[in-house]
Design a protein around this motif. Sequence first.
Motif, PDB file in Angstrom:
ATOM      1  N   ALA A  97       0.786  -1.212   0.149  1.00  0.00           N
ATOM      2  CA  ALA A  97      -0.007  -0.096   0.055  1.00  0.00           C
ATOM      3  C   ALA A  97       0.691   1.221   0.115  1.00  0.00           C
ATOM      4  CB  ALA A  97      -0.986  -0.100   1.392  1.00  0.00           C
ATOM      5  N   LEU A  98       1.921   1.166   0.894  1.00  0.00           N
ATOM      6  CA  LEU A  98       2.732   2.544   0.884  1.00  0.00           C
ATOM      7  C   LEU A  98       3.717   2.722  -0.345  1.00  0.00           C
ATOM      8  CD1 LEU A  98       4.268   2.242   4.431  1.00  0.00           C
ATOM      9  CD2 LEU A  98       2.722   4.235   3.480  1.00  0.00           C
ATOM     10  N   THR A  99       4.008   1.787  -1.050  1.00  0.00           N
ATOM     11  CA  THR A  99       4.626   1.828  -2.546  1.00  0.00           C
ATOM     12  C   THR A  99       3.795   2.420  -3.464  1.00  0.00           C
ATOM     13  OG1 THR A  99       6.099  -0.021  -1.789  1.00  0.00           O
ATOM     14  CG2 THR A  99       6.168   0.540  -3.953  1.00  0.00           C
ATOM     15  N   VAL A 105       0.922   9.220  -5.357  1.00  0.00           N
ATOM     16  CA  VAL A 105       1.057  10.428  -5.292  1.00  0.00           C
ATOM     17  C   VAL A 105       1.856  11.277  -5.990  1.00  0.00           C
ATOM     18  CG1 VAL A 105       1.405  11.944  -3.543  1.00  0.00           C
ATOM     19  CG2 VAL A 105      -0.082  10.152  -2.855  1.00  0.00           C
ATOM     20  N   THR A 106       3.102  10.745  -6.135  1.00  0.00           N
ATOM     21  CA  THR A 106       4.009  11.627  -6.951  1.00  0.00           C
ATOM     22  C   THR A 106       3.678  11.687  -8.536  1.00  0.00           C
ATOM     23  OG1 THR A 106       5.749  10.307  -5.627  1.00  0.00           O
ATOM     24  CG2 THR A 106       6.480  11.317  -7.714  1.00  0.00           C
ATOM     25  N   GLY A 107       3.092  10.594  -9.070  1.00  0.00           N
ATOM     26  CA  GLY A 107       2.725  10.947 -10.436  1.00  0.00           C
ATOM     27  C   GLY A 107       1.568  11.666 -10.425  1.00  0.00           C
ATOM     28  N   GLY A 108       0.448  11.627  -9.571  1.00  0.00           N
ATOM     29  CA  GLY A 108      -0.747  12.448  -9.585  1.00  0.00           C
ATOM     30  C   GLY A 108      -0.457  14.051  -9.440  1.00  0.00           C
ATOM     31  N   VAL A 109       0.414  14.331  -8.358  1.00  0.00           N
ATOM     32  CA  VAL A 109       1.004  15.466  -8.068  1.00  0.00           C
ATOM     33  C   VAL A 109       1.847  16.284  -9.315  1.00  0.00           C
ATOM     34  CG1 VAL A 109       2.521  16.948  -6.726  1.00  0.00           C
ATOM     35  CG2 VAL A 109       1.099  15.425  -5.606  1.00  0.00           C
ATOM     36  N   VAL A 160      -1.543   1.896  -7.113  1.00  0.00           N
ATOM     37  CA  VAL A 160      -1.258   3.083  -7.875  1.00  0.00           C
ATOM     38  C   VAL A 160      -2.581   3.441  -8.624  1.00  0.00           C
ATOM     39  CG1 VAL A 160       0.220   3.934  -9.847  1.00  0.00           C
ATOM     40  CG2 VAL A 160       1.275   2.538  -8.199  1.00  0.00           C
ATOM     41  N   VAL A 161      -3.383   2.803  -9.266  1.00  0.00           N
ATOM     42  CA  VAL A 161      -4.100   3.151 -10.258  1.00  0.00           C
ATOM     43  C   VAL A 161      -5.443   3.762  -9.461  1.00  0.00           C
ATOM     44  CG1 VAL A 161      -3.884   1.758 -12.150  1.00  0.00           C
ATOM     45  CG2 VAL A 161      -5.216   0.934 -10.445  1.00  0.00           C
ATOM     46  N   LEU A 162      -5.614   3.253  -8.158  1.00  0.00           N
ATOM     47  CA  LEU A 162      -6.576   3.852  -7.143  1.00  0.00           C
ATOM     48  C   LEU A 162      -6.201   5.184  -6.541  1.00  0.00           C
ATOM     49  CD1 LEU A 162      -7.883   0.767  -5.156  1.00  0.00           C
ATOM     50  CD2 LEU A 162      -9.185   1.809  -7.118  1.00  0.00           C
ATOM     51  N   VAL A 163      -5.118   5.229  -6.306  1.00  0.00           N
ATOM     52  CA  VAL A 163      -4.190   6.530  -5.775  1.00  0.00           C
ATOM     53  C   VAL A 163      -4.056   7.624  -6.722  1.00  0.00           C
ATOM     54  CG1 VAL A 163      -2.228   7.435  -4.686  1.00  0.00           C
ATOM     55  CG2 VAL A 163      -3.256   5.239  -3.822  1.00  0.00           C
ATOM     56  N   PHE A 164      -3.889   7.425  -8.046  1.00  0.00           N
ATOM     57  CA  PHE A 164      -3.486   8.452  -8.674  1.00  0.00           C
ATOM     58  C   PHE A 164      -4.418   9.433  -9.171  1.00  0.00           C
ATOM     59  CE2 PHE A 164      -3.440   9.805 -13.116  1.00  0.00           C
ATOM     60  CZ  PHE A 164      -2.038  10.550 -13.493  1.00  0.00           C
ATOM     61  N   PHE A 165      -5.680   9.074  -9.512  1.00  0.00           N
ATOM     62  CA  PHE A 165      -6.900   9.985  -9.863  1.00  0.00           C
ATOM     63  C   PHE A 165      -7.027  10.966  -9.062  1.00  0.00           C
ATOM     64  CE2 PHE A 165      -6.730   6.713 -13.089  1.00  0.00           C
ATOM     65  CZ  PHE A 165      -6.661   7.237 -14.306  1.00  0.00           C
ATOM     66  N   ALA A 171      -4.673  18.122  -7.385  1.00  0.00           N
ATOM     67  CA  ALA A 171      -3.509  18.930  -7.643  1.00  0.00           C
ATOM     68  C   ALA A 171      -3.662  19.777  -8.942  1.00  0.00           C
ATOM     69  CB  ALA A 171      -2.257  18.109  -8.035  1.00  0.00           C
ATOM     70  N   PHE A 172      -4.599  19.137  -9.889  1.00  0.00           N
ATOM     71  CA  PHE A 172      -4.849  19.851 -11.213  1.00  0.00           C
ATOM     72  C   PHE A 172      -5.802  21.080 -10.590  1.00  0.00           C
ATOM     73  CE2 PHE A 172      -7.921  20.624 -14.437  1.00  0.00           C
ATOM     74  CZ  PHE A 172      -7.119  20.950 -15.501  1.00  0.00           C
TER      75      PHE A 172
END
Length: 289
Positions: A97-99, A105-109, A160-165, A171-172
């Motif tokens: 989960a943390l990874t 988060v990094t990609g989304g920001v 990742v796919v759940l966190v990114f959006f 951020a957007f």
Amino acid sequence: MPLETAVAGKQPAAVPAGRTAARERAARNRRLGVHAARVAVLAAFLGLWEVCARTGVIDPFNFSQPSRIWAQIWQWITHGTAQGSLGEQIGYTLYEALTGWVIGVTGGVLLGIALGRIRFLAEVFGPYIKVLNAIPRIVLAPIFLIWFGLGPASKVASAVVLVFFPVFFNAFQGAREVDRNLVANARILGADGRKVTLQVVIPAATTWIFTSLHVSFGFALIGAIVGEYIGATKGLGLLVAAAQGTFNAAGVYAAMTILAVVALFTEGLLTLAEKKLFRWKPADSGDGR
């Protein structure tokens, strides 16, 4: 100066101090009251559940009961699980989960700030992001399992796919909502596009981003658990799947309880970090503090 005058001169300063102490005392009492009410609600719920299960109002085989759930948790703590120690299962799920959370988060920001600042990129990639966001991302977990196998990589991808959006959209929006006067003033003072982004846009969007972090870590846990439930060698999701496979309702609820405790602990850490970073923000007047 007469003694009476000196004492009279000090009295006005003592009144605000007394009011401040009274406010702090009231806020402390309110927090204690809230915590006590929370404990009371939980105790009442668990007590009612236990009584209903023991009296046959609900079927204890299907719904289990708190005493059995606690017995299952204690057994896992003292004797471990079929897959290894309970701490190992928690650590495995937390690692996934943390990874996934950090990557998402990094990609989304980064992408959210970039598209929020560069309109051309937003117009080009906007439709694709909307299409990807419309896909039910939980159904991607079996695909990731085929691609990456039973190891942690498939669970990290699901997280990742759940966190990114949610992080991306916050951020957007945060980059788009920056006060135009601040940007204009920074440019007047000679700041180029890079400095405006780093020194004006990102700090202004930080509140938006932190708002998404609280929600997104829960999504990361969901991604890891769902991936483990579908196929894994370790983790809390595997405990849920194994308990379900043996019709062990207490085991299912026990794993869910452990997951809830982990989620609350990480939420507390995020809240603490947010308070440290945003000390300058005034307290919400709606919370009674």
